[in-house]
Write a protein that holds these residues in place. Structure first.
Motif, PDB file in Angstrom:
ATOM      1  N   GLY A 135     -16.186 -61.514  36.940  1.00  0.00           N
ATOM      2  CA  GLY A 135     -15.349 -61.324  38.117  1.00  0.00           C
ATOM      3  C   GLY A 135     -15.904 -60.293  39.077  1.00  0.00           C
ATOM      4  N   LYS A 136     -17.013 -59.660  38.688  1.00  0.00           N
ATOM      5  CA  LYS A 136     -17.571 -58.609  39.526  1.00  0.00           C
ATOM      6  C   LYS A 136     -18.216 -59.204  40.781  1.00  0.00           C
ATOM      7  CE  LYS A 136     -18.472 -55.394  35.721  1.00  0.00           C
ATOM      8  NZ  LYS A 136     -19.514 -54.609  34.999  1.00  0.00           N
ATOM      9  N   TYR A 137     -18.109 -58.453  41.832  1.00  0.00           N
ATOM     10  CA  TYR A 137     -18.680 -58.893  43.101  1.00  0.00           C
ATOM     11  C   TYR A 137     -19.559 -57.773  43.625  1.00  0.00           C
ATOM     12  CZ  TYR A 137     -18.839 -61.667  47.391  1.00  0.00           C
ATOM     13  OH  TYR A 137     -19.247 -62.452  48.446  1.00  0.00           O
ATOM     14  N   SER A 138     -20.838 -58.063  43.829  1.00  0.00           N
ATOM     15  CA  SER A 138     -21.771 -57.073  44.342  1.00  0.00           C
ATOM     16  C   SER A 138     -22.658 -57.739  45.378  1.00  0.00           C
ATOM     17  CB  SER A 138     -22.625 -56.497  43.207  1.00  0.00           C
ATOM     18  OG  SER A 138     -23.510 -57.493  42.708  1.00  0.00           O
ATOM     19  N   TRP A 139     -23.552 -56.959  45.958  1.00  0.00           N
ATOM     20  CA  TRP A 139     -24.423 -57.547  46.972  1.00  0.00           C
ATOM     21  C   TRP A 139     -25.306 -58.636  46.365  1.00  0.00           C
ATOM     22  CZ3 TRP A 139     -29.705 -57.496  46.527  1.00  0.00           C
ATOM     23  CH2 TRP A 139     -30.278 -56.582  45.632  1.00  0.00           C
ATOM     24  N   LEU A 140     -25.669 -58.508  45.090  1.00  0.00           N
ATOM     25  CA  LEU A 140     -26.506 -59.511  44.445  1.00  0.00           C
ATOM     26  C   LEU A 140     -25.800 -60.862  44.321  1.00  0.00           C
ATOM     27  CD1 LEU A 140     -28.316 -57.572  41.575  1.00  0.00           C
ATOM     28  CD2 LEU A 140     -29.416 -58.981  43.316  1.00  0.00           C
ATOM     29  N   SER A 141     -24.488 -60.841  44.165  1.00  0.00           N
ATOM     30  CA  SER A 141     -23.733 -62.081  44.003  1.00  0.00           C
ATOM     31  C   SER A 141     -22.954 -62.448  45.252  1.00  0.00           C
ATOM     32  CB  SER A 141     -22.769 -61.950  42.820  1.00  0.00           C
ATOM     33  OG  SER A 141     -21.837 -60.899  43.039  1.00  0.00           O
ATOM     34  N   SER A 142     -23.179 -61.745  46.337  1.00  0.00           N
ATOM     35  CA  SER A 142     -22.432 -62.023  47.566  1.00  0.00           C
ATOM     36  C   SER A 142     -22.900 -63.330  48.189  1.00  0.00           C
ATOM     37  CB  SER A 142     -22.608 -60.882  48.570  1.00  0.00           C
ATOM     38  OG  SER A 142     -23.940 -60.791  49.027  1.00  0.00           O
ATOM     39  N   TYR A 143     -22.006 -63.964  48.884  1.00  0.00           N
ATOM     40  CA  TYR A 143     -22.296 -65.261  49.502  1.00  0.00           C
ATOM     41  C   TYR A 143     -23.444 -65.147  50.492  1.00  0.00           C
ATOM     42  CZ  TYR A 143     -21.322 -69.785  51.706  1.00  0.00           C
ATOM     43  OH  TYR A 143     -21.416 -71.070  52.180  1.00  0.00           O
ATOM     44  N   CYS A 144     -23.421 -64.106  51.310  1.00  0.00           N
ATOM     45  CA  CYS A 144     -24.431 -63.968  52.364  1.00  0.00           C
ATOM     46  C   CYS A 144     -25.814 -63.713  51.780  1.00  0.00           C
ATOM     47  CB  CYS A 144     -24.034 -62.858  53.330  1.00  0.00           C
ATOM     48  SG  CYS A 144     -22.600 -63.290  54.356  1.00  0.00           S
ATOM     49  N   PHE A 145     -25.898 -62.895  50.740  1.00  0.00           N
ATOM     50  CA  PHE A 145     -27.199 -62.659  50.127  1.00  0.00           C
ATOM     51  C   PHE A 145     -27.711 -63.936  49.467  1.00  0.00           C
ATOM     52  CE2 PHE A 145     -29.839 -61.390  46.454  1.00  0.00           C
ATOM     53  CZ  PHE A 145     -30.878 -60.800  47.152  1.00  0.00           C
ATOM     54  N   LEU A 146     -26.828 -64.701  48.844  1.00  0.00           N
ATOM     55  CA  LEU A 146     -27.258 -65.936  48.206  1.00  0.00           C
ATOM     56  C   LEU A 146     -27.761 -66.943  49.231  1.00  0.00           C
ATOM     57  CD1 LEU A 146     -24.472 -66.316  45.494  1.00  0.00           C
ATOM     58  CD2 LEU A 146     -26.877 -65.703  45.133  1.00  0.00           C
ATOM     59  N   TRP A 147     -27.232 -66.906  50.446  1.00  0.00           N
ATOM     60  CA  TRP A 147     -27.751 -67.793  51.497  1.00  0.00           C
ATOM     61  C   TRP A 147     -29.172 -67.364  51.874  1.00  0.00           C
ATOM     62  CZ3 TRP A 147     -23.945 -69.860  55.732  1.00  0.00           C
ATOM     63  CH2 TRP A 147     -24.417 -71.091  56.212  1.00  0.00           C
ATOM     64  N   LEU A 148     -29.414 -66.069  51.941  1.00  0.00           N
ATOM     65  CA  LEU A 148     -30.775 -65.580  52.180  1.00  0.00           C
ATOM     66  C   LEU A 148     -31.693 -65.994  51.032  1.00  0.00           C
ATOM     67  CD1 LEU A 148     -30.035 -61.976  53.511  1.00  0.00           C
ATOM     68  CD2 LEU A 148     -30.788 -63.956  54.846  1.00  0.00           C
ATOM     69  N   VAL A 149     -31.178 -65.953  49.799  1.00  0.00           N
ATOM     70  CA  VAL A 149     -31.967 -66.386  48.648  1.00  0.00           C
ATOM     71  C   VAL A 149     -32.328 -67.863  48.789  1.00  0.00           C
ATOM     72  CG1 VAL A 149     -31.886 -66.807  46.156  1.00  0.00           C
ATOM     73  CG2 VAL A 149     -31.071 -64.634  47.085  1.00  0.00           C
ATOM     74  N   LEU A 209     -28.020 -79.843  53.666  1.00  0.00           N
ATOM     75  CA  LEU A 209     -26.836 -79.711  52.808  1.00  0.00           C
ATOM     76  C   LEU A 209     -27.125 -78.811  51.617  1.00  0.00           C
ATOM     77  CD1 LEU A 209     -25.453 -83.374  52.755  1.00  0.00           C
ATOM     78  CD2 LEU A 209     -24.758 -81.471  54.219  1.00  0.00           C
ATOM     79  N   PHE A 210     -28.352 -78.873  51.091  1.00  0.00           N
ATOM     80  CA  PHE A 210     -28.701 -78.003  49.972  1.00  0.00           C
ATOM     81  C   PHE A 210     -28.666 -76.535  50.400  1.00  0.00           C
ATOM     82  CE2 PHE A 210     -31.857 -75.496  47.682  1.00  0.00           C
ATOM     83  CZ  PHE A 210     -31.447 -75.673  46.369  1.00  0.00           C
ATOM     84  N   LEU A 211     -29.276 -76.230  51.527  1.00  0.00           N
ATOM     85  CA  LEU A 211     -29.268 -74.844  52.005  1.00  0.00           C
ATOM     86  C   LEU A 211     -27.845 -74.341  52.223  1.00  0.00           C
ATOM     87  CD1 LEU A 211     -32.179 -74.847  54.626  1.00  0.00           C
ATOM     88  CD2 LEU A 211     -32.156 -73.692  52.411  1.00  0.00           C
ATOM     89  N   ILE A 212     -26.989 -75.207  52.748  1.00  0.00           N
ATOM     90  CA  ILE A 212     -25.612 -74.815  53.045  1.00  0.00           C
ATOM     91  C   ILE A 212     -24.802 -74.641  51.763  1.00  0.00           C
ATOM     92  CG2 ILE A 212     -23.461 -75.604  54.110  1.00  0.00           C
ATOM     93  CD1 ILE A 212     -25.300 -77.108  56.164  1.00  0.00           C
ATOM     94  N   SER A 213     -24.993 -75.540  50.795  1.00  0.00           N
ATOM     95  CA  SER A 213     -24.170 -75.538  49.583  1.00  0.00           C
ATOM     96  C   SER A 213     -24.657 -74.555  48.531  1.00  0.00           C
ATOM     97  CB  SER A 213     -24.131 -76.950  48.970  1.00  0.00           C
ATOM     98  OG  SER A 213     -23.595 -77.884  49.876  1.00  0.00           O
ATOM     99  N   PHE A 214     -25.916 -74.178  48.584  1.00  0.00           N
ATOM    100  CA  PHE A 214     -26.495 -73.328  47.549  1.00  0.00           C
ATOM    101  C   PHE A 214     -25.692 -72.043  47.312  1.00  0.00           C
ATOM    102  CE2 PHE A 214     -29.241 -69.895  46.134  1.00  0.00           C
ATOM    103  CZ  PHE A 214     -29.952 -70.461  45.078  1.00  0.00           C
ATOM    104  N   PRO A 215     -25.387 -71.232  48.346  1.00  0.00           N
ATOM    105  CA  PRO A 215     -24.679 -69.977  48.062  1.00  0.00           C
ATOM    106  C   PRO A 215     -23.295 -70.194  47.483  1.00  0.00           C
ATOM    107  CG  PRO A 215     -24.827 -70.366  50.429  1.00  0.00           C
ATOM    108  CD  PRO A 215     -25.709 -71.371  49.781  1.00  0.00           C
ATOM    109  N   HIS A 216     -22.600 -71.221  47.939  1.00  0.00           N
ATOM    110  CA  HIS A 216     -21.248 -71.473  47.434  1.00  0.00           C
ATOM    111  C   HIS A 216     -21.294 -71.927  45.981  1.00  0.00           C
ATOM    112  CE1 HIS A 216     -17.362 -73.699  47.041  1.00  0.00           C
ATOM    113  NE2 HIS A 216     -16.926 -72.671  47.730  1.00  0.00           N
ATOM    114  N   SER A 217     -22.237 -72.814  45.646  1.00  0.00           N
ATOM    115  CA  SER A 217     -22.334 -73.322  44.275  1.00  0.00           C
ATOM    116  C   SER A 217     -22.752 -72.217  43.306  1.00  0.00           C
ATOM    117  CB  SER A 217     -23.336 -74.480  44.222  1.00  0.00           C
ATOM    118  OG  SER A 217     -22.937 -75.529  45.078  1.00  0.00           O
ATOM    119  N   VAL A 218     -23.755 -71.440  43.686  1.00  0.00           N
ATOM    120  CA  VAL A 218     -24.216 -70.365  42.805  1.00  0.00           C
ATOM    121  C   VAL A 218     -23.140 -69.296  42.667  1.00  0.00           C
ATOM    122  CG1 VAL A 218     -25.945 -68.543  42.535  1.00  0.00           C
ATOM    123  CG2 VAL A 218     -26.630 -70.804  43.336  1.00  0.00           C
TER     124      VAL A 218
END
Length: 752
Positions: free
Chosen positions: A85-99, A67-76
């Motif tokens: 409000g900016k959206y970049s690869w650094l703040s993208s959902y998919c990159f945060l899941w890799l993080v 659950l932590f791995l799954i929720s981490f990108p959404h929470s961050v």
């Protein structure tokens, strides 16, 4: 407007906010679906072990960690959105899941064994994040939609549980099968041995005779070793419990996340990327199939292999998440510092990481990168040209580190077809095996209004079909190895199947656009208008029902029946296997034999019979001794090697499947977390060429008393910087004695 009144939002800003809100809602859906799947899979495991030793704490820790791995990108991502409000690869959902994957791996590596408390904290945080996301998600979704998604996710998780545990590869009762009959699939043993050596010694080796480096894609095993530290489980429990609970939600959740990421930035998700029935139908049909499993097997479309190969189950979502991150980078680039960091570091290292997890994904990702680089003429830009050079060098170096020489078996025309596809089906192979690529490409051409070769040439020249071109490249490059070279065990599938999940992710992203029926006045390219229905006919309900609907419904009925049968096949097999193991334990304990079949399960759950039955099984004492060694302090295990003489048949005869002598060596390093010395199979055993056995020298004669002497054993141990040897000897099913040789002290022998 007064002077201090705030100006109204610009229409474009409103559109951006609405798009972001829809995307956030879809990402919330990803969290809910994946989390429900993790919870259900964990519950199935726990219930499957009813009556046996079955502590709930490891299951709860594992589910919470997932659950932590799954929720981490959404929470961050939510926290980032509150600040900017900016959206970049650094703040993208998919990159945060890799993080999240990298962060937890680093945490497990740094904390080491005994870091269960850290894993528990992450689990609690994951559970809290999931509950908060669920509450917010339920407030947005209608009761009917939320019930359908939660119920559907749970049912889908039951199917995946059946797939992963309905095959002989993994089993909630794997240890019990090993103890009672020794009938387990050999694939799991070398993988567990590899993970154990990485966890104890930090060495990429299977530990059969010291710790020589073994060229293999061991990235998933390294990752599992670090997660084992956080969860407080050994390699056996990780592969049977934690892998399904963590990796299966990651696999299918990543497909949904990538679809959402691409859909929101490409403009193909006007009503929300995961809204409506179409996206879910695509994922369901692609996963379960609508024709019988036997027919799909004949076309090399193996639905079960997706979740029985640990490396593939991890590599595909990682590859898709990296691809989506690259897509976000391309769409939002503009910051020189972060752009350079992504191009020169993140992307090349991501491709290399794929090589360590699954070599097929690195090869295909590398090929697609070169293709798109030339199509977009990126070689004209110094930054991308430099990145290309870095990527080529890194891939070249990595390939030698992860490719086993035994797998380089030379040219073999149509090898995959000859081995797995009946010859009458050959003409249909390229249609059925690559079906999802065909579907996506055809729908994209339809959407772009491509009707002639001239239209196609123009669309390609204008770069309007780069997504379809990418699918074609992956499909063509993926199917080539199986047609040109021999890859043992049907592993060419792990090249050719990649196109299915890339196509499915892209189809889910655009299902609500690409799969629209013809409509009047749509204004969408490639979708012709349908003639209006005369007013005189429109007043009747039958007149408003397309005539083709009846035909489609008639065709859909057998397909739905077939999909239902496919969905039940593996869960039913899982239950039958579970019942068979329980019957074997009952009979070994002298209990009354039970009737065959799933219906016998309720009568086979008595702990008072099952647990004594396991204690009396033929292999349990040897296996318990080996698992007890895994609980020794890591510092002790790191300096110690195991030696089990060939005369100890209680160990060497544990496995009972045909050809098992090749794989018996892996049991000790897999269960104990300690490397063996002189642990190769007996002289005369026909060895497999695979599973890393090529890293060791086969026996050229039978083992002698001299081989068992302290000087000989110490000499072998010192080659791997080990200064202690533990000799295990058994008598029947029980431990007779163990001896320890302290090599630095002149090989003095002491009893323990």
């Amino acid at each position: 407007m007064t002077a201090d009144a705030e100006p109204a939002d610009h229409p474009l800003q409103n559109a951006v906010k609405r798009e972001r809100r829809l995307a956030d809602e879809s990402f919330g859906t990803v969290v809910v679906c994946s989390s429900v799947a993790a919870i259900v899979i964990g519950a199935v495991y726990w219930m499957s072990r009813s009556g046996f030793s079955n502590p709930v704490a490891p299951v709860l820790r594992t589910v919470g960690f997932s659950l932590f791995l799954i929720s981490f990108p959404h929470s961050v991502r939510h926290l980032i959105a509150l600040r900017t409000g900016k959206y970049s690869w650094l703040s993208s959902y998919c990159f945060l899941w890799l993080v999240a994957l990298a962060f937890t791996a680093a945490a497990g590596r740094i904390a080491g064994e005994g870091s269960v408390s850290s894993g528990a904290v992450l689990g609690v945080a994951g559970a809290i994040a999931f509950v908060l996301t669920l509450i917010s998600w339920l407030q947005r979704e209608s009761p009917r939609t939320s019930a359908a998604i939660i119920g559907g996710s749970g049912a889908f998780a039951l199917w995946t549980s059946g797939v992963v545990w309905g095959r002989i590869y993994k089993n909630p009762l794997f240890f019990e099968n090993l103890a009672v009959s020794g009938v387990v699939h050999h694939d799991s043993l070398p993988l567990m041995a590899f993970a154990s050596m990485l966890r104890t010694y930090g060495s990429a080796s299977t530990g059969l005779d010291g710790l020589p480096y073994t060229a293999y894609h061991w990235g998933s095993m390294w990752l599992f070793a670090q997660w084992s530290n956080l969860l407080g489980v050994d390699s056996l429990d990780f592969y049977q419990l934690a892998f399904p609970v963590i990796a299966i939600p990651l696999f299918f959740g990543a497909i949904l996340a990538v679809a959402t990421e691409i859909g929101r930035l490409s403009g193909t998700a006007a009503r929300g990327p995961l809204s409506g029935v179409r996206p879910w139908l695509v994922l369901l049909v692609a996963s379960v199939g609508v024709i019988p499993v036997s027919a799909m097997d004949s076309m090399g479309v193996w639905t079960s292999n997706v979740v029985i190969s640990e490396s593939y189950t991890v590599a595909v979502p990682v590859a898709l998440l990296l691809l989506a991150t690259a897509f976000v980078f391309w769409k939002t680039r503009g910051n020189k510092v972060t752009d350079s960091f992504f191009v020169l570091a993140i992307f090349p290292l991501g491709i290399v990481a794929l090589g360590y997890v699954k070599i097929s994904l690195m090869v295909l990702g590398f090929g697609l990168s070169l293709y798109l680089g030339f199509r977009l003429r990126l070689y004209r830009h110094p930054l991308f040209a430099a990145a290309g050079v870095v990527l080529v060098l890194l891939v070249f170096l990595t390939y030698g580190r992860v490719s086993q020489p035994a797998h380089n078996e030379g040219f073999a025309a149509f090898d995959f077809l000859n081995a797995f596809v009946p010859r009458p089906w050959w003409p249909f192979f390229f249609v059925i095996h690559l079906l999802w690529s065909w579907v996506f490409v055809v729908l994209r051409l339809r959407y772009e209004g491509v009707r002639t070769l001239g239209d196609l040439y123009a669309a390609i020249r204008e770069r309007r079909l780069l997504d379809a071109e990418s699918v074609v490249v992956i499909a063509a490059a993926g199917i080539a190895p199986g047609l040109a070279v021999h890859i043992d065990g049907g592993s060419a599938f792990y090249f050719s199947d990649v196109q299915r999940w890339l196509s499915v992710a892209l189809l889910v992203a655009a299902a609500n656009v690409l799969m629209l029926p013809n409509r009047t006045g749509t204004g969408e390219p490639g979708i012709p208008a349908r003639p209006a229905i005369p007013a005189a006919r429109a007043q009747h309900s039958l007149s408003r029902t397309p005539a083709v609907f009846a035909l489609v419904a008639f065709i859909a009925i057998p397909l739905l029946i077939s999909m239902g049968a496919n969905a039940l096949r593996w869960p039913a097999q899982m239950l039958r296997d579970n019942a068979a193991t329980r019957r074997a334990v009952y009979q070994s304990d002298g209990g009354p034999p039970s009737a065959d079949g799933i219906r016998a399960l309720p009568r086979l759950i008595e702990p008072g019979v099952l647990q004594p039955g396991i204690r009396n099984s033929r292999n349990i004492q040897v296996l318990d001794q080996l698992r007890a060694l895994s609980r020794l302090p890591r510092d002790e295990r790191r300096r110690t090697a195991l030696f089990i003489p060939q005369s100890e048949t209680a160990y060497w005869s544990i496995l009972a499947r045909p050809g098992a002598c090749t794989y018996a060596s892996f049991i000790a390093p897999a269960l104990s977390g300690m490397a063996m010395i002189d642990g190769m199979p007996a002289f005369g055993c026909k060895l497999s060429r695979y599973y890393g056995l090529g890293a060791y020298s086969p026996r050229r004669r039978a083992q002698t008393a001299e081989d068992e002497s302290a000087p000989a054993l110490c000499a072998r141990a010192r080659r791997s910087q080990l200064d202690r040897v533990l000799i295990l000897r058994f008598q029947g099913a029980g431990v007779l004695r163990s001896q320890r040789i302290d090599c630095p002290a002149g090989a003095a022998l002491s009893a323990i």
